[in-house]
Design an enzyme around this catalytic site. Sequence first.
Site, mmCIF file in Angstrom:
data_model
loop_
_atom_site.group_PDB
_atom_site.id
_atom_site.type_symbol
_atom_site.label_atom_id
_atom_site.label_comp_id
_atom_site.label_asym_id
_atom_site.label_seq_id
_atom_site.Cartn_x
_atom_site.Cartn_y
_atom_site.Cartn_z
ATOM 1 N N GLY A 111 -4.228 6.726 1.882
ATOM 2 C CA GLY A 111 -4.094 7.115 0.487
ATOM 3 C C GLY A 111 -4.552 6.030 -0.479
ATOM 4 O O GLY A 111 -5.295 6.296 -1.430
ATOM 5 N N THR A 112 -4.150 4.809 -0.228
ATOM 6 C CA THR A 112 -4.461 3.727 -1.175
ATOM 7 C C THR A 112 -5.972 3.504 -1.264
ATOM 8 O O THR A 112 -6.524 3.380 -2.369
ATOM 9 C CB THR A 112 -3.728 2.440 -0.755
ATOM 10 O OG1 THR A 112 -2.324 2.719 -0.747
ATOM 11 C CG2 THR A 112 -4.017 1.299 -1.701
ATOM 12 N N ASN A 165 5.828 11.616 -5.403
ATOM 13 C CA ASN A 165 6.440 11.088 -4.189
ATOM 14 C C ASN A 165 7.911 10.725 -4.362
ATOM 15 O O ASN A 165 8.659 10.699 -3.394
ATOM 16 C CB ASN A 165 5.665 9.855 -3.706
ATOM 17 C CG ASN A 165 5.374 8.874 -4.809
ATOM 18 O OD1 ASN A 165 4.849 9.249 -5.856
ATOM 19 N ND2 ASN A 165 5.711 7.629 -4.609
ATOM 20 N N GLN A 213 1.192 13.569 -1.227
ATOM 21 C CA GLN A 213 2.468 14.213 -0.884
ATOM 22 C C GLN A 213 2.322 15.737 -0.746
ATOM 23 O O GLN A 213 3.241 16.398 -0.288
ATOM 24 C CB GLN A 213 3.534 13.904 -1.945
ATOM 25 C CG GLN A 213 3.973 12.453 -1.979
ATOM 26 C CD GLN A 213 4.803 12.030 -0.768
ATOM 27 O OE1 GLN A 213 5.440 12.849 -0.099
ATOM 28 N NE2 GLN A 213 4.794 10.743 -0.479
ATOM 29 N N SER A 244 -3.525 11.556 2.937
ATOM 30 C CA SER A 244 -3.216 10.492 3.898
ATOM 31 C C SER A 244 -2.457 11.094 5.079
ATOM 32 O O SER A 244 -1.442 11.764 4.885
ATOM 33 C CB SER A 244 -2.371 9.422 3.193
ATOM 34 O OG SER A 244 -2.070 8.370 4.065
ATOM 35 N N HIS A 280 -0.459 10.095 7.477
ATOM 36 C CA HIS A 280 0.898 9.776 7.941
ATOM 37 C C HIS A 280 1.994 10.503 7.168
ATOM 38 O O HIS A 280 3.158 10.440 7.532
ATOM 39 C CB HIS A 280 1.132 8.256 7.949
ATOM 40 C CG HIS A 280 1.299 7.600 6.614
ATOM 41 N ND1 HIS A 280 2.521 7.180 6.149
ATOM 42 C CD2 HIS A 280 0.409 7.258 5.656
ATOM 43 C CE1 HIS A 280 2.368 6.597 4.966
ATOM 44 N NE2 HIS A 280 1.097 6.633 4.643
ATOM 45 N N THR A 339 -16.975 1.092 10.816
ATOM 46 C CA THR A 339 -16.852 1.935 12.016
ATOM 47 C C THR A 339 -15.728 2.945 11.843
ATOM 48 O O THR A 339 -14.620 2.580 11.431
ATOM 49 C CB THR A 339 -16.587 1.026 13.240
ATOM 50 O OG1 THR A 339 -17.677 0.123 13.358
ATOM 51 C CG2 THR A 339 -16.444 1.838 14.520
ATOM 52 N N CYS A 351 6.970 1.690 -1.523
ATOM 53 C CA CYS A 351 6.212 0.525 -1.956
ATOM 54 C C CYS A 351 6.963 -0.283 -2.996
ATOM 55 O O CYS A 351 6.685 -1.449 -3.189
ATOM 56 C CB CYS A 351 4.872 0.977 -2.527
ATOM 57 S SG CYS A 351 4.115 2.274 -1.565
#
Length: 410
Positions: free
Chosen positions: A71-72, A151, A179, A199, A201, A237, A325
């Site tokens: 996400g970041t 979030n 989210q 993202s 995860h 990669t 965070c």
Amino acid sequence: MRTVYLDHAATTPVHPDVVAAMAPYWSDSAGNASSMHEPGRIARHAVDDARDTIARALGATPSEVVFTSGGTEGINAAIKGAAIAAMARGRHVVTTAIEHHAVLHACGWLANLGFETTIVPVDRNGMVDPHDVRRAIRPDTVLVSVMFANNEVGTIQPIAEVAAFTRHAGVPLHVDAVQAAGTLPIDVHSMGIDLMTISAHKFQGPKGVGVLTIRNGTPWLPMQSGGAQESNRRAGTENVPGIVGLATALRLAVAHRDEANLHLSRLRDSAIERILSAVPHARLTGHPTQRLANNASFAFQGVEGESILLSLDMAGIAASSGSACTSGATEPSHVVAALGLPDDWVRGTLRLSFGAANDLGDVEAVATVLPSAVARLRALAPRRRDAGSAAPPITGAVEGNPATVKPAHG
Ligand code: PLP
């Protein structure tokens, strides 16, 4: 003691089918997707398949899908890449008061290049008014960034309405859907989204892999220099196991979305009802109905969110006081502060975010521990509590004209 994990907005356990789908790409099929030989071709094939799956799930074309490290990175690439590509036309971006720090700090970083950011406020439920976004757009605006779902407090934003205004103004729209992906229906084309970040995860995929969608024709410059991977849009990669894991997790999440949301919203609603009735001087944060199915978030007057978390942790319950965070910092959450709550409520935040493996027994566990924990903490710091009063009216709610600010760097 089994940990009751109620922090799925921070991250989720990887689905066993996702682990299985990724497994070959760590060892037997561990080729570099850019290599010409057979192992390389196998890896390339896996990346192409994943791209098709993701494009279908998000309503994009495969050529609009760019793999990132999460996400970041996606947010930074979207905001900086779109703003810098258009800076000859103007140096103004628009975002909202409740965005993730990745968005707010990326906009702040643009001040290095002379950009201004207008931060649109939200109402007391954490909802953005699309008309406020429309009013914030100026002739020199080159990007609008609005999150899909928050979030911390779970409020779902009216993205299609925002997109109608950005389209009309001819300004690209970036949506932080970190989210929302896997949980809410998303179709970037029909919704009018130009750039979107997700993202893995957050929906039972692996950490450290994400997707940025870039609508064909959107002015955008890659911020990372290097090889020609991802059609020159993201050098480096490819994380083949991660990409396969993301695609598998997204496919599973979309296929089981309705039943998952039903299960999660039952847990959420039960938690909200039980906690609000058992804890005095407590209120729900975020929108009462337009909220993520798994998010139950609260403010408690006169108590520190971190102390609540520690009490829950000692009882084997893992939760959050806001975004993961910021939970190491002592400052109150900028999101809850933006709802206009008084300071002695803003500090006492708690976010419970449920996942597939939770059940009503987990709601029972937190609803049993929390009332006595809050009472004990309030007794330890009685001067912070206005014990006799009901929840005060919300003052200072941020409404009206959005503030134009030049945020501090990073
Ligand atoms: N945006 C939102 C709304 C989030 O919740 C998060 C993670 O907490 C991020 C962005 C950052 O995503 P990542 O952890 O993949 O860098």
